[in-house]
Design a protein around this motif. Sequence first.
Motif, short mmCIF file in Angstrom:
data_model
loop_
_atom_site.label_atom_id
_atom_site.label_comp_id
_atom_site.label_asym_id
_atom_site.label_seq_id
_atom_site.Cartn_x
_atom_site.Cartn_y
_atom_site.Cartn_z
N VAL A 97 21.54 -1.96 45.20
CA VAL A 97 20.26 -2.35 46.46
C VAL A 97 19.76 -3.00 46.54
CG1 VAL A 97 18.65 -0.67 47.00
CG2 VAL A 97 20.28 0.16 45.72
N PRO A 98 20.12 -4.59 47.81
CA PRO A 98 19.83 -5.99 46.91
C PRO A 98 18.52 -6.27 47.87
CG PRO A 98 21.54 -5.27 49.16
CD PRO A 98 20.82 -3.53 47.74
N GLY A 99 17.98 -4.68 49.08
CA GLY A 99 16.61 -5.80 49.40
C GLY A 99 15.46 -4.38 48.80
N ILE A 100 15.41 -4.01 47.28
CA ILE A 100 14.42 -3.65 46.71
C ILE A 100 13.89 -4.76 46.34
CG2 ILE A 100 15.80 -4.18 44.34
CD1 ILE A 100 14.30 -1.37 44.27
N ALA A 101 13.30 -5.57 46.43
CA ALA A 101 12.27 -6.37 45.90
C ALA A 101 11.16 -6.71 47.06
CB ALA A 101 13.01 -8.31 46.41
N GLU A 102 11.74 -6.18 47.92
CA GLU A 102 10.87 -6.33 49.39
C GLU A 102 9.86 -5.30 49.23
OE1 GLU A 102 10.57 -8.22 51.50
OE2 GLU A 102 12.19 -9.52 50.95
N PHE A 103 10.31 -4.40 48.42
CA PHE A 103 9.17 -3.28 48.06
C PHE A 103 8.11 -2.78 47.47
CE2 PHE A 103 12.64 -2.27 50.98
CZ PHE A 103 12.01 -2.00 52.43
N ALA A 160 7.26 -6.80 54.49
CA ALA A 160 7.28 -7.08 55.76
C ALA A 160 5.33 -6.66 56.33
CB ALA A 160 7.69 -5.10 56.07
N ALA A 161 4.52 -7.20 54.45
CA ALA A 161 3.18 -7.20 55.60
C ALA A 161 3.07 -7.56 56.61
CB ALA A 161 2.57 -7.07 54.00
N ALA A 173 0.13 -9.76 49.39
CA ALA A 173 -0.39 -10.39 50.91
C ALA A 173 1.09 -11.22 52.01
CB ALA A 173 0.47 -11.89 50.40
N ALA A 174 -0.05 -11.52 53.26
CA ALA A 174 0.98 -11.23 54.62
C ALA A 174 2.60 -12.29 54.39
CB ALA A 174 -0.13 -11.18 55.51
N LYS A 175 3.11 -11.43 54.84
CA LYS A 175 4.03 -12.28 55.59
C LYS A 175 3.95 -13.02 56.70
CE LYS A 175 5.96 -11.14 51.33
NZ LYS A 175 5.40 -12.23 50.01
#
Length: 345
Positions: free
Chosen positions: A199-205, A275-276, A343-345
């Motif tokens: 699951v490569p995108g897990i760092a975004e959650f 995505a914050a 933190a906002a992106k």
Amino acid sequence: MSRLRLIGLTGGTLACALGIGYGMQHGQPAPPPHSTPAVSPAEANMPATEPRQTDPAPARVRTAESGPLEIEKIALTSAEAAGPTPVSEMHQHPTVSEVAAAPSANAALPTPPEDPEMPGLGCEVTAQAVPGPMAMVDFSVSAPCFGNTRMVVHHNGMIFSAVTDSEGSLNVKIPALAERAVFIAAFDNGDGAVATARVPGIAEFDRVALQWQGNAGFQIHAREFGASYGAPGHVWSGATAAGATDHASGSVLRLGEADVLSPLIAEIYTFPAGAADRSGAIALSIEAEVTADNCGRDISAQLLQRQGANRITTRELDLSVPDCDAVGDFLVLNNLLDDLKIAAK
């Protein structure tokens, strides 16, 4: 003519004469000179004055594992229990069945073929894990011989119970807790299967899981960016779509079949930190409703929290529920989980 040839000729003539006389006496034509009547090996070993045995006798057979078949006695099923067999019948040509039933002692019987292996019944349990959007994994199980059967799903420390459908299949979406995710499906008899997914995108959650056994009544609540209870931004398993906001928000997913023996339940809160669109904190709390199932009892749960790097922290929770006169109240447990810093992106 030499003496040896004379003795041989005299002996041969005497043998022929005796044979002719014996045949005339018993009504049996004498065999031609220099010929031998065809007799089976069993008859050759039988005394001339003893009739053939017709009483059935048990046959002892050795299994294929202990060696070739060894038949000691055979009862001829066509024989009748009559009087002694006339001696003249003993020199008749044997039938095919008699020859086959009485092999010589030195003849090796063919070894019977081993029993073929039983064909498989198609009961193999298989599993598959396919990564999807939002760092979710589509986990599927195929178990044709386990229709409508309880099973347990494990994933990197998280565990919940499930039930297959009538065809032995299960399909469920699971929030991944690790980039290299491992999923295990296990039935009560020990059968099961393993599947893995990257699951490569897990760092975004950011994710927090709360799990327990039985009807403990636990809930996980998140109040995003200062939201109050019941207002938009208050996220839990009972929240409605009306509570959603225009900003990026989290969600709570409950996994586990409650209507089985020894149910295992898990709730997972997910926030898409990558995505914050604003900065702030998310307050996390654990609540337990006092019900008729848990009142006056000790209940326990386990917390798993993943934030940022591939590191999961765990914490055990033990709680004494008030007596049953408090049914309908809620126990709110703060400070068990670290608030999420966004933190906002």
